[in-house]
Design a protein around this motif. Structure first.
Motif, PDB file in Angstrom:
ATOM      1  N   ALA A  14     -38.283  31.205  23.244  1.00  0.00           N
ATOM      2  CA  ALA A  14     -37.496  32.157  24.037  1.00  0.00           C
ATOM      3  C   ALA A  14     -37.012  31.565  25.349  1.00  0.00           C
ATOM      4  O   ALA A  14     -35.920  31.862  25.805  1.00  0.00           O
ATOM      5  CB  ALA A  14     -38.342  33.395  24.326  1.00  0.00           C
ATOM      6  N   THR A  46     -37.654  29.896  17.293  1.00  0.00           N
ATOM      7  CA  THR A  46     -37.733  31.175  17.991  1.00  0.00           C
ATOM      8  C   THR A  46     -38.216  31.051  19.434  1.00  0.00           C
ATOM      9  O   THR A  46     -38.580  32.035  20.047  1.00  0.00           O
ATOM     10  CB  THR A  46     -38.648  32.155  17.224  1.00  0.00           C
ATOM     11  OG1 THR A  46     -39.956  31.589  17.174  1.00  0.00           O
ATOM     12  CG2 THR A  46     -38.130  32.388  15.817  1.00  0.00           C
ATOM     13  N   ASN A  55     -42.258  34.135  25.016  1.00  0.00           N
ATOM     14  CA  ASN A  55     -42.083  35.352  25.794  1.00  0.00           C
ATOM     15  C   ASN A  55     -41.427  34.950  27.108  1.00  0.00           C
ATOM     16  O   ASN A  55     -42.028  34.303  27.963  1.00  0.00           O
ATOM     17  CB  ASN A  55     -43.463  35.969  26.027  1.00  0.00           C
ATOM     18  CG  ASN A  55     -43.373  37.240  26.825  1.00  0.00           C
ATOM     19  OD1 ASN A  55     -42.613  37.318  27.802  1.00  0.00           O
ATOM     20  ND2 ASN A  55     -44.128  38.247  26.419  1.00  0.00           N
ATOM     21  N   ASP A  56     -40.184  35.374  27.230  1.00  0.00           N
ATOM     22  CA  ASP A  56     -39.384  34.982  28.373  1.00  0.00           C
ATOM     23  C   ASP A  56     -40.098  35.260  29.699  1.00  0.00           C
ATOM     24  O   ASP A  56     -40.162  34.426  30.586  1.00  0.00           O
ATOM     25  CB  ASP A  56     -38.060  35.762  28.309  1.00  0.00           C
ATOM     26  CG  ASP A  56     -37.090  35.301  29.358  1.00  0.00           C
ATOM     27  OD1 ASP A  56     -37.230  34.161  29.840  1.00  0.00           O
ATOM     28  OD2 ASP A  56     -36.181  36.078  29.710  1.00  0.00           O
TER      29      ASP A  56
END
Lengths: 501, 501, 501, 501
Positions: free
Chosen positions: D135, D133, D299-300
């Motif tokens: 990012a 996951t 978190n981009d």
């Protein structure tokens, strides 16, 4: 090849010839020995065969190249790709140790030597370029801006109360960000206009020092090389203020090594006042790929402190590039480049002067700036809003790189700080202008092509006022590429005819 | 780096580390010394760093790389392009002197050593590959055919009356031309069919010798490696005939080094009879680029005579290639390649056998041919004229290279001589067939892809008998390339799906 | 990268920038297209990135670089060593086919194109260098001498009775051997002394033609470039004789491409009489490594016949070298080299003149030789026997390469023929002398160093008449290398001081 | 080559062959297109020719490689040394802009693409390695330690009150220094001993959080990969604490990408709690030269913030290395390396177990550490003080690199903080020990040699208790190098015999 190998060779071909070859080898070795013993840049550049022999000899001193090595650590210099190994001449271990980027690595005697010698050569060149009393320096594989950050972070430990950095304004993002990233508050000192030049406001600096209190100031962060009409900061006077108030002084000398004037300012500043470190770009001064900087100073132990602040091993790549470059050029080759740059500066200056007058513009009078020039774009600006930026686009499309148009009134916010008149180093410069610089390695052909294309673009901008949206920088509409190509073709046809005529 | 350089290095970084590096260097030097002293292929391949160090050391022994050289001759090893210099590791002077391709050059001790060592290594490998009593050999930068010509030209001086060369037929142009070029008249001896195999007609050879008279015969020119169903000549018996009639014997061993059978034949021939020289391709046996051959023999002075027939200096490039290759592989690496080739031969044989039976064809029984195989194309041939050549085109288009279809009844004239049944080594072979070979370096993937694509092509040829003009070799009509591409796309799609599955 | 790739690129970074990059690519492609379409040497040299792009594009057209290829032949372009593959830019298949060195290879479209283009470029340069009416030429990866042999072997088939080759004497082994190797009897025509020059004895040539009978003569084999005091043969007159008697004419133009005079002679010879082929060295004229020659002529089909005589595929390496070199230089770059050579010739001439006079010697007056010069060594020769050869040794040891001392009365036997006065092109030249040449790529520094060292050596030879055995060429006694080194050290110290001052 | 070039090519050689070549080219282009469109690591590695074509295509999109470019800026990508240009494939402009290391450069579309694609590939590999996951991520040309510093500096702007970083102890200087350099106070949490393992003291962490107050804590700085007997931190629990107290969490995952366990910990931590960024070394995980790190997160926008903190352009060299490496390996190649590493870990573990028992020592039981192992040195330590360090020296001299001996009671001060039991991650580990690791790229031969040499050294240490001062790491006395060499010779003889047996 050792003595036994040569002896065996003599049995295969004539001894006299082998001995001659063996003697020839000694002359390569002689150059290598001199380098290792003196640590200075050779006067005459080395040829490629000496250079590659030297790199090869160093590389086989690193444990990853030992024929009998076995590695059971977590970092053994193993390389998956032969292409990668080769392009690094099999130097894999980088430079420095976890504690200190200048430290010697037990696993990598060759890389360690490479690092030491590079730093030694660079020091030699800095002296040659004008800062005769420099005490120590090191190459760090980071941008100039990040290197400035490292200097500020080092100073933090010496000045626990400090919150501010005094910074005579220069409109370049990374030097501003270097302070933000380090966690300090930049205190911007606006420049004063003297004739066409923008110069350091010394009174404002000193007033601000008194206002904030020296202890709360981390350092003064001054700049040498910059775009005209800003000129190098008054380094001597700033250095004296720093000395008087016991404030550190960090100089951003980004592309100043190539200019004797910038280097002289630093030398003088250190002589009469205080300069703790000066930071310069590798690529901009030594014609190597982007990626490294040199942190130099007049106090050996402070420079060592900075080098000890870099946590971890680092890329040897920028060091290797500058080593190869300096050994290839020799100090004579580097001096020649410096001389040619100066000549190109005069030439560029004259050519712009002529052209500008033909268009009722003028070359700004900025005698203190030894690298960058500016030509007014008054007439463009008066007539039409977008004309100035359009000129920039046109030059870009015509493969003029590095020309920089500065319109009036542009406002930009960087890390929360708002700059009016951004790019011009002041809130309200009297006119729009275009910058061009004579940087190291520039050729007469660059100047001639630039003048020719600029001439053509100026003509075009004036005539075809209707054709506004032509070739914007950031046009993102999905234009068909073939159509685009067709349009560009005429432009490019000109471009290559220029280049080959 | 010499002793003084290491000492200087110890002052820059820790002495213990430098010494470790210095020791490590000695292990590279040790390998180089062994090579120069023994002149044998090392058992284990060298790694690239030893190899490049060695080449570098040799190169700086050539006068064009002397730092203080001044050249006032007509050939000074000057190179205009740095790319060219680098790709030759700065060996510019070639090999040999005007009088002798094996001679030592005063100007180029390094290149001379390179040449000597290469020849020495190659000799070692020829022994290892099965010709244990070979006396001398040298690499010559010419095709196998041209090298055979050189052998014939050398013999001419020893046999002033000779006009003919006795040559058991093999349908390969360059070996035929090698005799024509040398100015001799080839006397073609047709092969005899034994089972599926085409073998030397010894009686015809001897009869012809007697008919023409030994003095008028320059030599017998026999062949080992060849396409099935032809098999290597009966070398022992031919060698005995040569010995009996005092006729020289030159063997075309083009790609025979890779086969222990071919090499054994040569060894046996020399033991029981007469072989003067055997010639082999560099590229086909050593996986180097096309361009060189090895001339070897059992009489040192005859081989030297040949080497003295080459007028002028020659390219060092093929020697350099084979030197790099053998040092990289080591004799163990080369032996491993030989072993794998043999295994691939069995595998290929089995796979073709299976496939051919599925199509009512069969694998020709050619146990004496250790490299090449043939599968009948009887059923194709019966049904339709062009089907055999079409199969060839289809395989070519599907990126099967080296498969060779042999239709019946092709006639070809080479240098004025007409060959019936050309490509099949005989006037009337019983059926059309397809050749495939297991050559050095072949991988299982090659075999698998070949079988898969052949299967598909055979299927296609049978089914789509109407689609005749599909993918000819030499189709010169101006087909639109895009259209062509589109058509090929499906073919290629298959091709890459094959390759990646 | 194709259109889809660029489109994908535009989604990753700004479309405007990608398009600019895409446009830039087109300018490289444009150069490549021009080359392929025109087949001419570009005026301006290409930069390395265009060159490597071009080579890369060609290489991936060869089957050994196909991603989905499977090979089942005996020659599949497999390469064992990545180093070897890379240094040949992955061109592995060589040039030509078994039947013809100029033929196209189905397996290797890229290599085939490389070969065609190289020959086309070289043809263009030969025209530019002065032989405007040349009809065809090809690069062959063999020495000049071996290439002459190939020409003679080709002629043999056209002139079955021929036994002799008429050859105005030139004392260089390989051109003599080229005739021997081809199996012909050289008929040596002694030169005549005119002033200091040795020139073709036309009467003797014609007399010999009549004596032997034209049908028994394979050809006249003349020479352009040669060491002074011999000068280029009287080509026009020889060509007329050839035309008159219907005898072929082969010109050895070894290093003559670099001289407009030599090329003019060939052009004139072909205009007024008969020249069948002229052969030149690649390395001596194009500053590439030793290994190739160019066979050129005025009759397309005869040149093709020669190319069809080479049996087998051949090394692409010399073709690749000259291709890279010519594309890098461009025709302007090559012309510049020719111009500089001419200037260096004058300079060298003047410097030798001055020096010789200081030693009571003189520069021989050889105005017809455009490349080589000779300075008398009369005074040396009178005083002492070995002095002349000793001078040669001394120059060799001092890293002067290519200077050639010619003592009186040396006798040499080559392939059974005895030459009196060998090296001087005549039985009894009036005096000993020393040769120096101004060859392409020579620098002023070469001349200056040569004069300086020659001066020093002449001084030494005169003074130290006792020190006779000093530095012989071929001294094979097992001198301790360290001792030797010590002695040479002083010599070399001088040498490098020269070089760097 | 464009369409017109191919058409011209067809006129020079057979159209069918050129088309085949042209088709073959499309398969290379197809791979490039897929890469650009998908941004994923190809499954199968590319061969060198596709790779170099791709790099070449990118490079010519940079303005320094435009044929018609003229540069009038202060940074134009000019390169003084051709060697340097070539080793960087002519990518000179680095990556990023003054404001952002991930930004696109108008002057360098090719370098910008290179940067984007590299980051995209690396992201793909991180997912594949277990952090599904993730990012966003980017490669930064700095050490892992300096990259951690950059993360901390970024957090400073979000947490103005923060002074402390909570740090479960790991005895490695650069991760400690990363906090010091950033200007924060590390709060060291001692590990707890569970069996042989040293594990995170979660209670102490939470207690410290409460004591200091979350707002005053910049972040928790945890570690995965580490030397046994320490094991990866309890990441899940730490992440939960971070989430509960709203404290950022930065993970030092230095060489953890190679271990599915470490990656799983990160994935789980992010799932159940909070992880803001995890930082890993390029060289340790991807077998490239030292010099880069990857900063990745979930978190981009936070990752983008970090990339915007780097002031200035940066070296493209580490990005280029990892790009070449990943394209060469393909994801399958990388997975294979991961699998082999795991197998080597078991093998190493078994071999150490056996050896240790033979010496009455034991392999520490550290099942949570997937990379590093430790073997007790109890018996050595009891007998003699220096024996442990002597063992280290001996292994070093015998070219065992990466083995790490940890004596008891060593005390070290780093940046003013004193660590008792330094190197062992705790104040008082029960015994001395030796570490060995199974890192990516390790071969069975490494293990075997290590075990053999360790065996020999252990034997020697026990027997020759008198020979104490033998081969110290840092011995600086001026020992004569020859003498030294002689002594080492026997050692090395063994060493190479090992290596080749």
């Amino acid at each position: 090849m050792n003595r036994e190998s040569f002896a065996a060779g003599e049995r295969l071909v004539s001894p006299a010839y082998v001995r001659q070859g063996c003697e020839a080898r000694r002359s390569h070795e002689h150059l290598i020995r001199l380098l290792l013993e003196k640590g200075k840049c050779p006067e005459n550049g080395w040829d490629e065969s000496t250079l590659e022999l030297f790199l090869h000899e160093l590389a086989i001193m690193d444990s990853n190249n030992f024929l009998g090595n076995c590695g059971v650590g977590e970092r053994e210099g193993r390389v998956a790709s032969a292409l990668v190994a080769r392009r690094h001449y099999r130097f894999i271990h980088g430079i420095g140790r976890s504690g200190d980027i200048s430290a010697v690595q037990p696993k990598a005697a060759g890389s360690s030597l490479l690092n030491k010698i590079t730093n030694s050569l660079v020091l030699d060149i800095i002296k040659l370029a004008g800062v005769h009393t420099v005490a120590n320096c090191f190459v760090v594989p980071m941008a100039t801006g990040m290197s400035l950050t490292l200097c500020f972070l080092t100073l933090r430990h010496k000045r626990p109360k400090a919150k501010y950095i005094i910074w005579p304004r220069i409109d370049q993002k990374s030097c501003f960000k270097s302070m933000i990233t380090a966690g300090f508050e930049p205190v911007v000192i606006e420049n004063v206009l003297e004739g066409d030049e923008l110069r350091t406001d010394l009174k404002a600096v000193e007033a601000k020092v008194q206002e904030l209190g020296p202890d709360y100031i981390l350092c003064i962060h001054s700049t040498t090389s910059c775009f005209a009409p800003r000129v190098p900061d008054r380094l001597e006077e700033l250095a004296v203020i720093c000395a008087n108030y016991d404030i550190p002084h960090i100089v951003n000398n980004a592309y100043g090594v190539q200019s004797s004037k910038c280097m002289h300012l630093i030398q003088q500043g250190a002589r009469v006042g205080r300069i703790d470190a000066f930071v310069q770009s590798l690529d901009k001064n030594f014609m190597v790929p982007v990626g490294g900087a040199i942190i130099a100073g007049f106090n050996d132990s402070f420079i060592q402190e900075i080098s000890k602040m870099y946590p971890g091993r680092a890329s040897a790549s920028p060091s290797l590039d500058v080593l190869i470059t300096l050994l290839s050029l020799g100090s004579n080759g580097y001096k020649k480049l410096l001389k040619e740059r100066k000549e190109m500066f005069s030439y560029l200056s004259n050519q712009i002067k002529k052209l500008s007058e033909a268009y009722n513009e003028r070359l700004l009078h900025t005698p203190h700036n030894p690298i960058s020039l500016a030509m007014t774009l008054k007439t463009l600006d008066e007539h039409r809003d977008k004309a100035v930026t359009q000129l920039g686009s046109m030059l870009f499309t015509r493969q003029v790189s590095g020309a920089r148009v500065v319109p009036l009134g542009s406002v930009q916010t960087v890390s929360g700080y708002t700059f009016r008149g951004f790019m011009s180093h002041t809130n309200n410069y009297p006119c729009a202008y275009l910058n061009a610089a004579s940087a190291i390695g520039m050729k007469m052909q660059d100047v001639d092509l630039f003048i020719k294309r600029l001439d053509r673009c100026l003509k075009a901008v004036r005539k075809e006022q209707s054709k506004e949206s032509d070739d914007n920088y950031d046009k993102t509409e999905d234009v068909d590429i073939e159509e685009m190509a067709l349009k560009l073709d005429n432009v490019l046809l000109d471009t290559y005819q220029d280049a080959s005529s």
